[in-house]
Design a protein around this motif. Structure first.
Motif, PDB file in Angstrom:
ATOM      1  N   THR A  38       1.101  -1.208  -0.178  1.00 21.66           N
ATOM      2  CA  THR A  38      -0.076  -0.388   0.304  1.00 21.66           C
ATOM      3  C   THR A  38       0.847   1.362   0.019  1.00 21.66           C
ATOM      4  O   THR A  38       1.925   0.914   0.630  1.00 21.66           O
ATOM      5  N   PRO A  39       0.774   2.169  -0.061  1.00 22.65           N
ATOM      6  CA  PRO A  39       1.306   3.465  -0.386  1.00 22.65           C
ATOM      7  C   PRO A  39       1.607   3.412   1.250  1.00 22.65           C
ATOM      8  O   PRO A  39       2.721   4.387   1.290  1.00 22.65           O
ATOM      9  N   GLN A  40       0.455   3.667   2.466  1.00 21.64           N
ATOM     10  CA  GLN A  40       1.376   4.327   3.074  1.00 21.64           C
ATOM     11  C   GLN A  40       2.404   3.438   3.809  1.00 21.64           C
ATOM     12  O   GLN A  40       3.328   3.756   4.632  1.00 21.64           O
TER      13      GLN A  40
ATOM     14  N   SER B 118       4.174   1.483   2.215  1.00 21.62           N
ATOM     15  CA  SER B 118       5.472   2.428   1.028  1.00 21.62           C
ATOM     16  C   SER B 118       6.538   3.334   1.772  1.00 21.62           C
ATOM     17  O   SER B 118       7.800   3.794   2.384  1.00 21.62           O
ATOM     18  N   TRP B 119       5.746   4.285   2.278  1.00 19.58           N
ATOM     19  CA  TRP B 119       6.144   5.765   2.974  1.00 19.58           C
ATOM     20  C   TRP B 119       6.477   5.296   4.423  1.00 19.58           C
ATOM     21  O   TRP B 119       7.586   5.915   4.759  1.00 19.58           O
TER      22      TRP B 119
ATOM     23  N   ALA C 215       2.704  12.204   7.209  1.00 22.71           N
ATOM     24  CA  ALA C 215       1.921  13.885   5.467  1.00 22.71           C
ATOM     25  C   ALA C 215       1.462  15.393   6.747  1.00 22.71           C
ATOM     26  O   ALA C 215       1.670  16.336   5.711  1.00 22.71           O
TER      27      ALA C 215
ATOM     28  N   ALA D 111       3.528   6.171  -5.524  1.00 21.45           N
ATOM     29  CA  ALA D 111       2.505   5.910  -4.606  1.00 21.45           C
ATOM     30  C   ALA D 111       3.007   6.379  -3.334  1.00 21.45           C
ATOM     31  O   ALA D 111       1.708   7.147  -2.776  1.00 21.45           O
ATOM     32  N   ILE D 112       3.663   7.434  -3.036  1.00 20.68           N
ATOM     33  CA  ILE D 112       4.217   8.092  -1.652  1.00 20.68           C
ATOM     34  C   ILE D 112       3.815   8.813  -1.662  1.00 20.68           C
ATOM     35  O   ILE D 112       3.603   9.606  -1.114  1.00 20.68           O
TER      36      ILE D 112
ATOM     37  N   TYR E  36       0.020   9.052  -1.023  1.00 17.50           N
ATOM     38  CA  TYR E  36      -0.413   9.169   0.047  1.00 17.50           C
ATOM     39  C   TYR E  36      -0.182  10.560   1.276  1.00 17.50           C
ATOM     40  O   TYR E  36      -1.385  11.225   1.790  1.00 17.50           O
TER      41      TYR E  36
ATOM     42  N   HIS F 206      -2.389  13.109  -0.829  1.00 18.31           N
ATOM     43  CA  HIS F 206      -3.167  12.687  -0.055  1.00 18.31           C
ATOM     44  C   HIS F 206      -4.396  13.133   1.552  1.00 18.31           C
ATOM     45  O   HIS F 206      -5.170  13.778   2.066  1.00 18.31           O
ATOM     46  N   HIS F 207      -3.145  13.291   2.462  1.00 15.85           N
ATOM     47  CA  HIS F 207      -3.169  13.050   4.278  1.00 15.85           C
ATOM     48  C   HIS F 207      -2.420  14.514   4.212  1.00 15.85           C
ATOM     49  O   HIS F 207      -2.432  14.747   5.726  1.00 15.85           O
TER      50      HIS F 207
END
Length: 158
Positions: free
Chosen positions: A25-27, A29-30, A43, A75-76, A79, A82-83
């Motif tokens: 998931t992007p989260q 990966s972050w 974020a 992806a990161i 994420y 978005h946040h």
């Protein structure tokens, strides 16, 4: 027979690990990429525009090369945007979280020398005081100041 079972299990686990990595998931990966070198800063600490600028120059990330593959970076960034936080208080020309007005306000009670304390070293070393930050808990209740640092208002009470 046991060697064959062990080999089959290793192959299955390897394939499962690759599938999980490909579908991270992007989260995730972050968390994985950012916490490899420092705490994964939430974020909300910067604006979407600032995250975009920061992610656009990972090869020059505060003196280090923090580059990741383009798919992971996308992806990161998605994420983070978005946040992201909003408003000027979450923005800094330097892209340093410690230069945002909310950070400066939140840490206003620390003495000037706090960042130079050997246990802290810099304002970017959040885990020196926020002991649960790596687990995503940034609550003031989880703050433990290193020896030699006292809040400014504590000095007034004595």
């Amino acid at each position: 027979m046991m060697k064959r079972i062990a080999m089959t299990l290793m192959l299955l686990l390897g394939a499962a690990g690759q599938a999980l990595a490909a579908n991270a998931t992007p989260q995730a990966s972050w968390e994985k990429e950012c916490s490899a070198c420092h705490v994964a800063y939430p974020a909300r600490f910067l604006t979407a525009v600032d995250w975009e600028r920061l992610m656009g120059h990972l090869d020059q990330h505060f003196g280090d090369n923090a580059s990741v593959d383009p798919e992971t970076a996308k992806a990161i960034l998605g994420y983070l945007k978005h946040h992201a936080g909003s408003g000027s208080r979450h923005s800094a020309k330097s892209l340093r979280i410690s230069d945002t007005s909310w950070f400066i306000h939140a840490h206003r009670e620390l003495p000037r020398g706090a960042w130079a304390n050997p246990a802290v070293k810099s304002a970017s070393n959040c885990t020196a005081c926020h002991v649960n930050a790596a687990r995503g808990n940034w609550s003031e209740h989880g703050v433990r100041l290193p020896a030699g640092i006292r809040m400014e208002d504590e000095d007034e009470e004595e």
